[in-house]
Design a protein around this motif. Structure first.
Motif, PDB file in Angstrom:
ATOM      1  N   ILE A  15       0.850  -1.189   0.000  1.00 36.85           N
ATOM      2  CA  ILE A  15       0.000   0.000   0.000  1.00 36.85           C
ATOM      3  C   ILE A  15       0.884   1.237   0.000  1.00 36.85           C
ATOM      4  O   ILE A  15       1.857   1.321   0.737  1.00 36.85           O
ATOM      5  CB  ILE A  15      -0.927   0.006   1.230  1.00 36.85           C
ATOM      6  N   ASN A  16       0.524   2.182  -0.834  1.00 38.83           N
ATOM      7  CA  ASN A  16       1.225   3.459  -0.881  1.00 38.83           C
ATOM      8  C   ASN A  16       0.392   4.451  -0.085  1.00 38.83           C
ATOM      9  O   ASN A  16      -0.619   4.939  -0.570  1.00 38.83           O
ATOM     10  CB  ASN A  16       1.378   3.928  -2.325  1.00 38.83           C
ATOM     11  N   GLN A  18       0.486   7.538   0.605  1.00 37.77           N
ATOM     12  CA  GLN A  18       0.261   8.883   0.102  1.00 37.77           C
ATOM     13  C   GLN A  18      -1.069   8.973  -0.637  1.00 37.77           C
ATOM     14  O   GLN A  18      -1.654  10.041  -0.731  1.00 37.77           O
ATOM     15  CB  GLN A  18       1.398   9.307  -0.827  1.00 37.77           C
ATOM     16  N   TYR A  19      -1.510   7.852  -1.159  1.00 39.16           N
ATOM     17  CA  TYR A  19      -2.752   7.855  -1.918  1.00 39.16           C
ATOM     18  C   TYR A  19      -3.843   7.059  -1.237  1.00 39.16           C
ATOM     19  O   TYR A  19      -4.822   6.703  -1.856  1.00 39.16           O
ATOM     20  CB  TYR A  19      -2.504   7.291  -3.319  1.00 39.16           C
ATOM     21  N   THR A  20      -3.666   6.735   0.016  1.00 41.99           N
ATOM     22  CA  THR A  20      -4.640   5.929   0.729  1.00 41.99           C
ATOM     23  C   THR A  20      -5.844   6.766   1.143  1.00 41.99           C
ATOM     24  O   THR A  20      -5.709   7.768   1.821  1.00 41.99           O
ATOM     25  CB  THR A  20      -4.009   5.301   1.994  1.00 41.99           C
ATOM     26  N   HIS A  21      -6.998   6.333   0.692  1.00 40.16           N
ATOM     27  CA  HIS A  21      -8.238   6.996   1.090  1.00 40.16           C
ATOM     28  C   HIS A  21      -9.100   6.035   1.899  1.00 40.16           C
ATOM     29  O   HIS A  21     -10.303   6.138   1.920  1.00 40.16           O
ATOM     30  CB  HIS A  21      -8.987   7.501  -0.147  1.00 40.16           C
ATOM     31  N   SER A  39      -5.969  11.882   4.092  1.00 41.10           N
ATOM     32  CA  SER A  39      -4.968  10.958   3.558  1.00 41.10           C
ATOM     33  C   SER A  39      -3.934  10.612   4.629  1.00 41.10           C
ATOM     34  O   SER A  39      -3.798  11.313   5.617  1.00 41.10           O
ATOM     35  CB  SER A  39      -4.266  11.558   2.341  1.00 41.10           C
ATOM     36  N   SER A  90      -6.675   2.231  -6.102  1.00 42.71           N
ATOM     37  CA  SER A  90      -5.578   3.103  -6.533  1.00 42.71           C
ATOM     38  C   SER A  90      -4.420   3.154  -5.539  1.00 42.71           C
ATOM     39  O   SER A  90      -3.288   3.405  -5.937  1.00 42.71           O
ATOM     40  CB  SER A  90      -6.101   4.512  -6.781  1.00 42.71           C
ATOM     41  N   HIS A  91      -4.673   2.941  -4.282  1.00 40.06           N
ATOM     42  CA  HIS A  91      -3.609   3.027  -3.292  1.00 40.06           C
ATOM     43  C   HIS A  91      -2.816   1.722  -3.119  1.00 40.06           C
ATOM     44  O   HIS A  91      -1.867   1.680  -2.366  1.00 40.06           O
ATOM     45  CB  HIS A  91      -4.156   3.496  -1.941  1.00 40.06           C
ATOM     46  N   ARG A  93      -0.209  -0.633  -4.601  1.00 38.92           N
ATOM     47  CA  ARG A  93       0.851  -0.598  -5.621  1.00 38.92           C
ATOM     48  C   ARG A  93       1.054  -1.949  -6.288  1.00 38.92           C
ATOM     49  O   ARG A  93       1.243  -2.039  -7.489  1.00 38.92           O
ATOM     50  CB  ARG A  93       2.181  -0.184  -4.997  1.00 38.92           C
TER      51      ARG A  93
END
Length: 161
Positions: A15-16, A18-21, A39, A90-91, A93
């Motif tokens: 999981i990245n 920075q883009y975790t919602h 975030s 999206s979060h 990777r």
């Protein structure tokens, strides 16, 4: 000869943040959502997800053998489906399916081991002059089966020739 069992199926995703919602409570920190400003920041991290047992039907639980004729295949498919769903986010990777494998001899039930190329070249680790790389080392029955399949002369009586 060699029996392989697979267990402890799991999906590992990276999981990245920075883009975790995803809500913070979904990451195991309940009650902190009100303090989060949309975030999470930080370095990517891995998350391991273990599938529910095949026999866990929610309202009743039973052994996997009672609900499946292909336990390994069903766990593999379940994990691959979970991974595909995670990868649509999206979060996430990357991800992979992992499983623990154990190899045992079908004759003596010991852990399966084979001669390496170095060991096969070393007379002190061989059963006889016909020992080759890949030959099992656990028991005489496994060695005999291996040699028959490959047309290698059998061990002399007592294990040495």
């Amino acid at each position: 000869m060699k029996n392989t069992t697979r267990n402890n199926w799991r999906v590992v995703i990276e999981i990245n943040p920075q883009y975790t919602h995803v809500s913070v409570s979904a990451l195991g920190f309940p009650g902190l959502d009100t303090d989060l400003n949309g975030s999470l920041a930080g370095k990517p991290f891995e998350l391991t997800v273990v599938p529910r047992p095949l026999g866990d039907l929610g309202y009743v639980s039973m052994g996997d053998r009672l609900v499946s004729d292909d336990i390994e295949g069903d766990y593999r498919r379940r994990c691959e489906e979970m991974l595909a769903a995670f990868l649509r986010e999206s979060h996430v990777r990357s991800g992979r399916v992992e499983v623990d494998e154990e190899h045992r001899c079908s004759h003596c039930d010991l852990l399966w081991e084979e001669l390496t190329a170095e060991e096969a070249a070393d007379d002190s680790t061989n059963q006889d002059t016909h020992s080759v790389e890949g030959e099992p080392v656990c028991c005489f029955e496994a060695i005999a089966e291996f040699r028959i399949e490959r047309g290698i002369p059998a061990l002399a009586e007592g294990g040495a020739a």
